[in-house]
Design a protein around this motif. Sequence first.
Motif, PDB file in Angstrom:
ATOM      1  N   THR A 162       2.457   1.947  -3.505  1.00  0.00           N
ATOM      2  CA  THR A 162       1.546   2.461  -4.531  1.00  0.00           C
ATOM      3  C   THR A 162       1.484   3.994  -4.520  1.00  0.00           C
ATOM      4  O   THR A 162       0.956   4.589  -5.458  1.00  0.00           O
ATOM      5  CB  THR A 162       0.116   1.914  -4.348  1.00  0.00           C
ATOM      6  OG1 THR A 162      -0.401   2.325  -3.077  1.00  0.00           O
ATOM      7  CG2 THR A 162       0.097   0.403  -4.440  1.00  0.00           C
ATOM      8  N   GLN A 163       2.018   4.612  -3.478  1.00  0.00           N
ATOM      9  CA  GLN A 163       2.032   6.073  -3.408  1.00  0.00           C
ATOM     10  C   GLN A 163       3.170   6.679  -4.225  1.00  0.00           C
ATOM     11  O   GLN A 163       3.185   7.884  -4.482  1.00  0.00           O
ATOM     12  CB  GLN A 163       2.151   6.533  -1.947  1.00  0.00           C
ATOM     13  CG  GLN A 163       1.047   6.001  -1.038  1.00  0.00           C
ATOM     14  CD  GLN A 163      -0.336   6.346  -1.565  1.00  0.00           C
ATOM     15  OE1 GLN A 163      -0.636   7.511  -1.823  1.00  0.00           O
ATOM     16  NE2 GLN A 163      -1.181   5.332  -1.719  1.00  0.00           N
ATOM     17  N   SER A 196      -5.440  -0.594  -4.528  1.00  0.00           N
ATOM     18  CA  SER A 196      -4.888  -0.045  -3.295  1.00  0.00           C
ATOM     19  C   SER A 196      -5.870  -0.201  -2.138  1.00  0.00           C
ATOM     20  O   SER A 196      -5.496  -0.584  -1.020  1.00  0.00           O
ATOM     21  CB  SER A 196      -4.530   1.431  -3.493  1.00  0.00           C
ATOM     22  OG  SER A 196      -3.994   1.992  -2.316  1.00  0.00           O
ATOM     23  N   LYS A 218      -5.299  -2.481   1.370  1.00  0.00           N
ATOM     24  CA  LYS A 218      -5.474  -1.916   2.714  1.00  0.00           C
ATOM     25  C   LYS A 218      -6.533  -2.679   3.501  1.00  0.00           C
ATOM     26  O   LYS A 218      -6.369  -2.926   4.700  1.00  0.00           O
ATOM     27  CB  LYS A 218      -5.850  -0.439   2.606  1.00  0.00           C
ATOM     28  CG  LYS A 218      -4.742   0.441   2.029  1.00  0.00           C
ATOM     29  CD  LYS A 218      -5.239   1.858   1.794  1.00  0.00           C
ATOM     30  CE  LYS A 218      -4.180   2.705   1.116  1.00  0.00           C
ATOM     31  NZ  LYS A 218      -4.683   4.068   0.789  1.00  0.00           N
ATOM     32  N   ALA A 249       0.835  -1.202   0.000  1.00  0.00           N
ATOM     33  CA  ALA A 249       0.000   0.000   0.000  1.00  0.00           C
ATOM     34  C   ALA A 249       0.871   1.254   0.000  1.00  0.00           C
ATOM     35  O   ALA A 249       0.558   2.241  -0.685  1.00  0.00           O
ATOM     36  CB  ALA A 249      -0.917  -0.012   1.224  1.00  0.00           C
TER      37      ALA A 249
END
Length: 293
Positions: free
Chosen positions: A195-196, A271, A275, A192
């Motif tokens: 992915t930012q 995403s 999470k 997660a």
Amino acid sequence: MNPRRSPTIRRRRLGAELRRYRDAAGVTIDAAAERLGCSPSKVSRIETGHTSATPRDVKDMLDIYGVAGAASDELVQIAREARQKGWWHPFSTVLTGAYVGLEAAAKSIRAYEQQVVPGLLQTDKYAIAMIRAARLGDTDREIEQRVRVRMARQALLIQDDPIDLWVVLDEAVLSRPVGGDEVMRDQLLRLAEMTQLPNVTLQILPFAAGAHAGMDGTFAILDFPDAEDPNVVFAENATGGLFLEKTDELRKYNSIFDTIRATALSPEESSDMIKMLAEEPLWKSRPRVSGSI
């Protein structure tokens, strides 16, 4: 050394150019080997990039092919660069094939993974658990070295000139608690987090998709910044993997990847799913089945 000038990719380019000049001169591998005083297999391995060539060897080969001047000087220089040691050289005893060297030179990687989180996105504890389970004959020292090189590779994602990584993960990867609950939860949180990054795209291919274009197996497509370095597909297996470079092979895998990513959840949906699974893992809601009969 600039990672974009990986010795592996330089060796690959050198071999392709030497093969091109030999073909243009109408010289067979056997004839070249006889004039060089070496075996045909050595010439073949140099041309396929499986072994390095000394600058002297390259100069002698080019003399045989009638290549001189700037063209010869450039290839001799590439031969010097190809003989340098990559950062991964100290770990060569636990590395199979040329993948790490090619990865270091890539500008982008598109990958589909069925079983495990790709090495570039793994936590160290996930990597230890995965390697320990998959490589039963490895010593603790070998496992440590494999994990160290895997963690070092991840710098490719955050360096000044990072690679672009686009991964499609089968939902099975998220549903298998490698290393146990805590290790897997930390791994999902790492996914997660990754992915930012603007250069990382991650999609999940859900079980609900049913049969799909990637069912023949895991693969990665490596794209390189220089046109002189053709793209390559790496299809991984238990003994290392297979490199595919033919135009029709590249076209097929590009088509497969495009189909898979179109079938998968969007990056945003993926995403959210990751999470959610970090908090409510699927493996906890399913009954345990004994492996014995």
